[in-house]
Design a protein around this motif. Sequence first.
Motif, PDB file in Angstrom:
ATOM      1  N   ILE A 153     -16.781 -10.286   7.008  1.00 49.02           N
ATOM      2  CA  ILE A 153     -15.983  -9.057   7.179  1.00 49.02           C
ATOM      3  C   ILE A 153     -14.891  -9.043   6.110  1.00 49.02           C
ATOM      4  O   ILE A 153     -14.019  -9.903   6.072  1.00 49.02           O
ATOM      5  CB  ILE A 153     -15.359  -8.991   8.594  1.00 49.02           C
ATOM      6  CG1 ILE A 153     -16.444  -8.860   9.667  1.00 49.02           C
ATOM      7  CG2 ILE A 153     -14.364  -7.827   8.693  1.00 49.02           C
ATOM      8  CD1 ILE A 153     -17.161  -7.522   9.701  1.00 49.02           C
ATOM      9  N   ASP A 154     -14.945  -8.037   5.247  1.00 45.27           N
ATOM     10  CA  ASP A 154     -13.969  -7.942   4.152  1.00 45.27           C
ATOM     11  C   ASP A 154     -12.740  -7.120   4.534  1.00 45.27           C
ATOM     12  O   ASP A 154     -11.696  -7.226   3.893  1.00 45.27           O
ATOM     13  CB  ASP A 154     -14.623  -7.265   2.937  1.00 45.27           C
ATOM     14  CG  ASP A 154     -15.831  -8.030   2.461  1.00 45.27           C
ATOM     15  OD1 ASP A 154     -15.680  -9.235   2.168  1.00 45.27           O
ATOM     16  OD2 ASP A 154     -16.928  -7.437   2.399  1.00 45.27           O
ATOM     17  N   TYR A 155     -12.919  -6.269   5.541  1.00 38.69           N
ATOM     18  CA  TYR A 155     -11.836  -5.324   5.844  1.00 38.69           C
ATOM     19  C   TYR A 155     -11.851  -5.002   7.334  1.00 38.69           C
ATOM     20  O   TYR A 155     -12.921  -4.764   7.907  1.00 38.69           O
ATOM     21  CB  TYR A 155     -12.041  -4.060   5.000  1.00 38.69           C
ATOM     22  CG  TYR A 155     -11.322  -2.815   5.467  1.00 38.69           C
ATOM     23  CD1 TYR A 155      -9.956  -2.806   5.731  1.00 38.69           C
ATOM     24  CD2 TYR A 155     -12.011  -1.613   5.610  1.00 38.69           C
ATOM     25  CE1 TYR A 155      -9.311  -1.658   6.146  1.00 38.69           C
ATOM     26  CE2 TYR A 155     -11.378  -0.451   6.014  1.00 38.69           C
ATOM     27  CZ  TYR A 155     -10.030  -0.479   6.296  1.00 38.69           C
ATOM     28  OH  TYR A 155      -9.394   0.659   6.713  1.00 38.69           O
ATOM     29  N   ILE A 156     -10.666  -5.014   7.920  1.00 35.56           N
ATOM     30  CA  ILE A 156     -10.524  -4.612   9.332  1.00 35.56           C
ATOM     31  C   ILE A 156      -9.610  -3.393   9.416  1.00 35.56           C
ATOM     32  O   ILE A 156      -8.456  -3.446   8.991  1.00 35.56           O
ATOM     33  CB  ILE A 156      -9.936  -5.753  10.190  1.00 35.56           C
ATOM     34  CG1 ILE A 156     -10.881  -6.961  10.181  1.00 35.56           C
ATOM     35  CG2 ILE A 156      -9.699  -5.273  11.621  1.00 35.56           C
ATOM     36  CD1 ILE A 156     -10.285  -8.204  10.821  1.00 35.56           C
ATOM     37  N   ASN A 157     -10.174  -2.312   9.921  1.00 31.98           N
ATOM     38  CA  ASN A 157      -9.331  -1.168  10.255  1.00 31.98           C
ATOM     39  C   ASN A 157      -8.855  -1.432  11.675  1.00 31.98           C
ATOM     40  O   ASN A 157      -9.595  -1.247  12.643  1.00 31.98           O
ATOM     41  CB  ASN A 157     -10.127   0.141  10.155  1.00 31.98           C
ATOM     42  CG  ASN A 157      -9.220   1.347  10.333  1.00 31.98           C
ATOM     43  OD1 ASN A 157      -8.625   1.529  11.392  1.00 31.98           O
ATOM     44  ND2 ASN A 157      -9.100   2.147   9.294  1.00 31.98           N
ATOM     45  N   ALA A 158      -7.623  -1.905  11.781  1.00 31.19           N
ATOM     46  CA  ALA A 158      -7.111  -2.396  13.064  1.00 31.19           C
ATOM     47  C   ALA A 158      -6.754  -1.246  14.002  1.00 31.19           C
ATOM     48  O   ALA A 158      -6.560  -0.107  13.574  1.00 31.19           O
ATOM     49  CB  ALA A 158      -5.869  -3.253  12.815  1.00 31.19           C
ATOM     50  N   HIS A 159      -6.648  -1.586  15.283  1.00 30.62           N
ATOM     51  CA  HIS A 159      -6.153  -0.588  16.241  1.00 30.62           C
ATOM     52  C   HIS A 159      -4.706  -0.248  15.851  1.00 30.62           C
ATOM     53  O   HIS A 159      -4.352   0.912  15.791  1.00 30.62           O
ATOM     54  CB  HIS A 159      -6.250  -1.149  17.656  1.00 30.62           C
ATOM     55  CG  HIS A 159      -5.928  -0.151  18.714  1.00 30.62           C
ATOM     56  ND1 HIS A 159      -6.491   1.112  18.747  1.00 30.62           N
ATOM     57  CD2 HIS A 159      -5.085  -0.203  19.795  1.00 30.62           C
ATOM     58  CE1 HIS A 159      -6.017   1.788  19.782  1.00 30.62           C
ATOM     59  NE2 HIS A 159      -5.161   1.021  20.426  1.00 30.62           N
ATOM     60  N   GLY A 160      -3.889  -1.275  15.597  1.00 31.02           N
ATOM     61  CA  GLY A 160      -2.577  -1.101  14.965  1.00 31.02           C
ATOM     62  C   GLY A 160      -1.750   0.056  15.451  1.00 31.02           C
ATOM     63  O   GLY A 160      -1.381   0.935  14.666  1.00 31.02           O
ATOM     64  N   THR A 161      -1.379   0.049  16.730  1.00 30.57           N
ATOM     65  CA  THR A 161      -0.647   1.198  17.268  1.00 30.57           C
ATOM     66  C   THR A 161       0.815   1.232  16.856  1.00 30.57           C
ATOM     67  O   THR A 161       1.416   2.299  16.787  1.00 30.57           O
ATOM     68  CB  THR A 161      -0.672   1.184  18.815  1.00 30.57           C
ATOM     69  OG1 THR A 161      -0.177  -0.084  19.254  1.00 30.57           O
ATOM     70  CG2 THR A 161      -2.065   1.415  19.337  1.00 30.57           C
ATOM     71  N   GLY A 162       1.398   0.034  16.670  1.00 27.81           N
ATOM     72  CA  GLY A 162       2.844  -0.003  16.429  1.00 27.81           C
ATOM     73  C   GLY A 162       3.613  -0.300  17.698  1.00 27.81           C
ATOM     74  O   GLY A 162       4.853  -0.277  17.692  1.00 27.81           O
ATOM     75  N   THR A 163       2.911  -0.589  18.804  1.00 28.61           N
ATOM     76  CA  THR A 163       3.624  -1.016  20.010  1.00 28.61           C
ATOM     77  C   THR A 163       3.849  -2.521  19.918  1.00 28.61           C
ATOM     78  O   THR A 163       3.115  -3.234  19.238  1.00 28.61           O
ATOM     79  CB  THR A 163       2.844  -0.699  21.305  1.00 28.61           C
ATOM     80  OG1 THR A 163       1.602  -1.389  21.289  1.00 28.61           O
ATOM     81  CG2 THR A 163       2.607   0.793  21.448  1.00 28.61           C
ATOM     82  N   GLU A 164       4.874  -2.964  20.620  1.00 31.23           N
ATOM     83  CA  GLU A 164       5.273  -4.369  20.547  1.00 31.23           C
ATOM     84  C   GLU A 164       4.102  -5.301  20.846  1.00 31.23           C
ATOM     85  O   GLU A 164       3.751  -6.177  20.058  1.00 31.23           O
ATOM     86  CB  GLU A 164       6.421  -4.596  21.560  1.00 31.23           C
ATOM     87  CG  GLU A 164       6.961  -6.005  21.622  1.00 31.23           C
ATOM     88  CD  GLU A 164       7.755  -6.375  20.376  1.00 31.23           C
ATOM     89  OE1 GLU A 164       8.352  -5.466  19.778  1.00 31.23           O
ATOM     90  OE2 GLU A 164       7.756  -7.570  20.013  1.00 31.23           O
ATOM     91  N   ILE A 165       3.467  -5.059  21.988  1.00 27.20           N
ATOM     92  CA  ILE A 165       2.470  -6.041  22.433  1.00 27.20           C
ATOM     93  C   ILE A 165       1.136  -5.874  21.720  1.00 27.20           C
ATOM     94  O   ILE A 165       0.483  -6.866  21.372  1.00 27.20           O
ATOM     95  CB  ILE A 165       2.305  -6.000  23.974  1.00 27.20           C
ATOM     96  CG1 ILE A 165       1.388  -7.145  24.416  1.00 27.20           C
ATOM     97  CG2 ILE A 165       1.808  -4.661  24.461  1.00 27.20           C
ATOM     98  CD1 ILE A 165       1.496  -7.493  25.879  1.00 27.20           C
ATOM     99  N   ASN A 166       0.700  -4.622  21.474  1.00 23.59           N
ATOM    100  CA  ASN A 166      -0.612  -4.460  20.822  1.00 23.59           C
ATOM    101  C   ASN A 166      -0.668  -5.199  19.495  1.00 23.59           C
ATOM    102  O   ASN A 166      -1.593  -5.964  19.225  1.00 23.59           O
ATOM    103  CB  ASN A 166      -0.929  -2.986  20.579  1.00 23.59           C
ATOM    104  CG  ASN A 166      -2.254  -2.823  19.825  1.00 23.59           C
ATOM    105  OD1 ASN A 166      -3.307  -2.738  20.433  1.00 23.59           O
ATOM    106  ND2 ASN A 166      -2.202  -2.824  18.485  1.00 23.59           N
ATOM    107  N   ASP A 167       0.332  -4.949  18.659  1.00 25.41           N
ATOM    108  CA  ASP A 167       0.289  -5.519  17.311  1.00 25.41           C
ATOM    109  C   ASP A 167       0.425  -7.039  17.344  1.00 25.41           C
ATOM    110  O   ASP A 167      -0.202  -7.739  16.538  1.00 25.41           O
ATOM    111  CB  ASP A 167       1.397  -4.913  16.438  1.00 25.41           C
ATOM    112  CG  ASP A 167       1.145  -3.452  16.144  1.00 25.41           C
ATOM    113  OD1 ASP A 167       0.159  -2.901  16.675  1.00 25.41           O
ATOM    114  OD2 ASP A 167       1.929  -2.844  15.389  1.00 25.41           O
ATOM    115  N   ALA A 168       1.222  -7.542  18.299  1.00 23.75           N
ATOM    116  CA  ALA A 168       1.371  -9.000  18.402  1.00 23.75           C
ATOM    117  C   ALA A 168       0.038  -9.641  18.776  1.00 23.75           C
ATOM    118  O   ALA A 168      -0.409 -10.606  18.143  1.00 23.75           O
ATOM    119  CB  ALA A 168       2.443  -9.335  19.441  1.00 23.75           C
TER     120      ALA A 168
END
Lengths: 455, 91
Positions: A345-360
């Motif tokens: 896997i070369d690239y991950i389009n993350a869920h990346g919401t910007g909430t404290e717990i999701n991103d951690a």
Amino acid sequence: MTHPAGNVFVTGLGVVSSLGNDIESFWHACLDGRSPTEKIPAHWCEYYNGASEVWLPLHEPDYSQFGVTRVDLLTLGRPALIGIAAASQALTQAGIVVEKTEGTYPAAVLQNFDSFRAGIFVGTGLGAAQAPFNNYYTHLFSGISSVLQQAADLHTEDRQLRERLAGLRAHPRVNPMVICQTMPNAIAANLAIRFGVRGPVDTTCAACASSTIAIGKAFRAIQRGELDMAIAGGAEHLSDRAGGVFMGFDRLQTLAKPYRGAGTENRPFDRDRSGFLFSEGGASFAVLESAESLTRRSGRAIAEVVGFAETNDAFSIASIKDNSNAIEAMIDRALGNAGIPPEQIDYINAHGTGTEINDAVESRIIERKFGRQTRVNSSKSLLGHTIGAAGALEFAVTALSLERQEIHLCRNLENPIADLAFSLVSGPASLEYALTQNFGFGGHNAGLVLHRVQT
Amino acid sequence: MTSLRRDIELRVLKVVTATFPVQHVALDECTMLRKDLGADSMQLIALMIGLDEEFDTEFAVDQIPKDDVSLAWISNFVEATLLAAQSARPS
């Protein structure tokens, strides 16, 4: 050109989004790192003062170019309308013609396809929540219109009060189509009617993972040989007259708070993140086709879908589970389905919401599973969160990244929370395989693995 | 013909032409929605929503004949509804 049997290809993409209502303007806005946030409508603050102050409005397209009539505009819900616009673009790019046969049944036919071997797969998180919100407003305030008028008449000298009372005025009637607009399956059903698709017409409702799962279901149906093609994606439209949906998310403490100024609030994977950017909505659809169909039509593939999996945390209705193995199990299964190890896997389009717990949680899992070499970005850093449409919009970004060998930046990422290969500037990238993943309220985890198509 | 009636007819015509693809049909007060304009049930619902918006009032849909209606009937219906609302308003 022939393609290996059992493979599933993306042959068309379409979008309606805050960054553009066609693929080219959308993609260029992504690469430019644009995210045109605005203050929420001032009148929403008449009803509620929340912690978040910004959103990403949606400028809807000129519907006439998609054959949408005034009757459609008056009777269909907004998610169905933007869904029609995005799906129409995807069909056009795929070179699939919808023949209109007015006055006969069915009223539309997909040229050169068996309509029973074509499917529609739609993800939506809240259906058309705006329809009941708006119509309940109408129901309440049209019912007391004479009271509002009497109150205004009693205070003829108070101009400000009269204006506020006038602002509460509602349409005279609840829309007779409110039920048909609200049904979550209305988006899929309206696409089927418009395009003459008579195979499975499926709606997935799994919060922010909805359209990832919808595309996954379409992929599997084609892979199993049940369908030749599918229109798959998601649509969501979240604004209502009094800002009720926004308020719901804000009350839950999930939305991005004020930071250093306009445009800085939304900060996925940044140390100072505070929540996600509320998007007014969006839609994205892809045409997926079997290898046989692509070969028969001599079509052009944008990317190939090679793996899909979903799991559930079985933990909380609104929170991701830290230290759960459910997300990692989803990733393992998606990669297993694709037949590749994590290193590919070369690239991950993350869920990346910007909430404290999701991103951690997400950044820790990415580091454990993929190490620090895989490129990572969050399209929500630009698009905000479109809930049920998010997975489909990010699927489009991932497919375009593979096709064009470029990835967009992760906006406002100044102090990353993890030592990952985050995309800090947009630019060229050598990509063969990519993973796009989403996690939704209710514990839904879903991921799709895409492969570059060499042309 | 009163100016109110003329105004209603023009506004009904505006809503009808916006709702139906009628560029090849000459409209007059005898034009029938189903027979002449090929109106289906969705278009009739859209027509009612359009009339609500145009005249800022709620029309009693259950009073509309199920089979077919002419443009003249709609103008009569709108006029009667508006006059009833006017007389019900406290002075």
